[in-house]
Every structure is written in C-alpha cells, then in structure tokens.
Design a protein around this motif. Structure first.
Motif, short mmCIF file in Angstrom:
data_model
loop_
_atom_site.label_atom_id
_atom_site.label_comp_id
_atom_site.label_asym_id
_atom_site.label_seq_id
_atom_site.Cartn_x
_atom_site.Cartn_y
_atom_site.Cartn_z
N LEU A 274 -7.36 0.66 67.90
CA LEU A 274 -6.50 1.29 68.91
C LEU A 274 -5.66 0.24 69.63
N LEU A 275 -6.25 -0.91 69.97
CA LEU A 275 -5.49 -1.97 70.63
C LEU A 275 -4.37 -2.50 69.75
N ILE A 276 -4.64 -2.64 68.45
CA ILE A 276 -3.59 -3.10 67.53
C ILE A 276 -2.48 -2.05 67.43
N ALA A 277 -2.85 -0.79 67.38
CA ALA A 277 -1.83 0.27 67.31
C ALA A 277 -0.96 0.26 68.56
N ILE A 278 -1.57 0.12 69.72
CA ILE A 278 -0.80 0.06 70.98
C ILE A 278 0.10 -1.17 70.98
N ASN A 279 -0.44 -2.30 70.54
CA ASN A 279 0.33 -3.54 70.45
C ASN A 279 1.57 -3.34 69.58
N MET A 280 1.40 -2.65 68.47
CA MET A 280 2.52 -2.44 67.55
C MET A 280 3.55 -1.46 68.12
N VAL A 281 3.11 -0.45 68.84
CA VAL A 281 4.06 0.47 69.47
C VAL A 281 4.92 -0.31 70.47
N VAL A 282 4.28 -1.15 71.27
CA VAL A 282 5.02 -1.96 72.25
C VAL A 282 5.99 -2.90 71.52
N ALA A 283 5.53 -3.55 70.45
CA ALA A 283 6.39 -4.46 69.70
C ALA A 283 7.59 -3.73 69.10
N LEU B 38 -4.34 -10.41 58.84
CA LEU B 38 -2.88 -10.49 58.94
C LEU B 38 -2.40 -10.48 60.38
N ILE B 39 -2.99 -9.67 61.23
CA ILE B 39 -2.60 -9.65 62.65
C ILE B 39 -3.07 -10.93 63.34
N LEU B 40 -4.27 -11.39 63.00
CA LEU B 40 -4.79 -12.61 63.62
C LEU B 40 -3.89 -13.81 63.35
N LEU B 41 -3.28 -13.88 62.18
CA LEU B 41 -2.35 -14.98 61.89
C LEU B 41 -1.18 -14.98 62.87
N HIS B 42 -0.67 -13.81 63.24
CA HIS B 42 0.40 -13.72 64.24
C HIS B 42 -0.10 -14.24 65.59
N GLY B 43 -1.30 -13.84 65.96
CA GLY B 43 -1.86 -14.27 67.23
C GLY B 43 -2.12 -15.77 67.28
N LEU B 44 -2.62 -16.32 66.19
CA LEU B 44 -2.89 -17.76 66.15
C LEU B 44 -1.60 -18.57 66.25
N PHE B 45 -0.53 -18.06 65.65
CA PHE B 45 0.76 -18.73 65.78
C PHE B 45 1.19 -18.76 67.25
N LYS B 46 1.05 -17.65 67.93
CA LYS B 46 1.42 -17.60 69.35
C LYS B 46 0.53 -18.54 70.16
N LEU B 47 -0.74 -18.59 69.83
CA LEU B 47 -1.71 -19.40 70.58
C LEU B 47 -1.49 -20.89 70.37
N THR B 48 -1.08 -21.30 69.17
CA THR B 48 -0.99 -22.72 68.86
C THR B 48 0.42 -23.30 69.00
N ALA C 65 3.11 -9.99 78.85
CA ALA C 65 3.22 -10.58 77.52
C ALA C 65 1.88 -11.13 77.05
N TYR C 66 1.02 -11.49 77.98
CA TYR C 66 -0.29 -12.00 77.58
C TYR C 66 -1.16 -10.92 76.92
N GLY C 67 -0.75 -9.67 77.05
CA GLY C 67 -1.40 -8.59 76.33
C GLY C 67 -1.28 -8.75 74.82
N ALA C 68 -0.27 -9.49 74.38
CA ALA C 68 -0.13 -9.77 72.94
C ALA C 68 -1.34 -10.51 72.42
N TYR C 69 -1.94 -11.36 73.26
CA TYR C 69 -3.15 -12.08 72.83
C TYR C 69 -4.31 -11.11 72.63
N VAL C 70 -4.36 -10.08 73.46
CA VAL C 70 -5.41 -9.07 73.30
C VAL C 70 -5.22 -8.33 71.97
N GLY C 71 -3.98 -7.92 71.69
CA GLY C 71 -3.69 -7.16 70.48
C GLY C 71 -3.64 -7.99 69.21
N GLU C 72 -3.45 -9.31 69.34
CA GLU C 72 -3.27 -10.13 68.15
C GLU C 72 -4.35 -11.19 67.96
N ILE C 73 -5.28 -11.32 68.90
CA ILE C 73 -6.40 -12.24 68.72
C ILE C 73 -7.73 -11.52 68.93
#
Length: 135
Positions: free
Chosen positions: A75-84, A19-29, A50-58
């Motif tokens: 942990l990276l996904i949790a941090i990504n979500m706190v920032v979001a 589910l998180i990867l789908l968000h990242g792929l949308f941003k990437l493509t 903002a490129y940290g979103a790629y770390v947390g979502e891909i």
C-alpha cells in the motif's frame, strides 16, 4: 504443472521490492530528495514531505522483501507511485512512447504491483508467514 501461489507471491514481492529499493538507495546515497522537495513546493505543499519517498522506496520495499507487514508495504508503494505520477508525470498520463507503449509503463507496473501485493499478502514464503492482518 506445479501450482504454487506462494511461490508466485514470493517472485512478485522480490521483483517489486528490489526494483523500488534500488530507487530508494540511489536517493539515500547521493541522489537526495531535493528535486522532489522542489516539486512539492511548486504545488504549494511543504518540502519536508519529500522524505516520504524514503518510506515508499526504502522502508516499504524492505517490508515486502522480508515479508513482514507486506500488505502495508504494498500500500505504501502504491501511494508513493500515485504521488510520483501526479507530481512528476501528470503530463504523460495519456501519452504513448514511439514504440506504442504507455509512457508511464514502469510507474504503472510499480503502482499496480504494489496494489496486488496489498490485496494478496506475502504468502507462506515470508518472515511472518501467512498470519496477521497486515501480512
């Protein structure tokens, strides 16, 4: 009833990771991180973060899906979500939907599932198995 903590961990990992990867792929493509960069800049932070979103979502979801450095991925996904939540959804933290649910149900589920994976690890149905501090 069959009890298998490792199967439960696998289901949790695959669900969050995909589910998180789908968000990242949308941003990437095509979606890009321009909107995130703008939000960061409006809060006085450098836009390149903002490129940290790629770390947390891909990167993090791929780690979780395959089961390598799984705790770090969670942990990276949790941090990504706190920032979001702080950047894009801070006005909704105490809001409910018209159906009575929390306005940030999805973000909260991603955040707390990431934390659960960070604490539990991958389980034996993973590329790295049960071994290692970060798995």
């Amino acid at each position: 009833m069959i009890k298998s903590d490792d199967t439960g961990k696998l289901i949790l990992r695959l669900t969050l990771g995909i589910l998180i990867l789908l968000h990242g792929l949308f941003k990437l493509t095509g979606g890009g991180v321009g909107g995130i960069s703008g939000m960061l800049s409006s809060h006085g932070l450098p836009g390149f973060l903002a490129y940290g979103a790629y770390v947390g979502e891909i990167i993090a979801p791929v780690l979780i899906i395959v089961g390598v450095y799984t705790r770090l991925g969670g942990l990276l996904i949790a941090i990504n979500m706190v920032v979001a939540i702080l950047l894009a959804h801070s006005g909704q933290i105490s809001s409910l939907t018209n159906n009575g649910g929390w306005a940030l149900e999805l973000q909260g589920m991603f955040l707390f599932t990431g934390l659960a994976i960070a604490f539990m690890g991958a389980g034996r149905f993973s590329l790295a198995g049960n071994g290692g501090r970060w798995n």
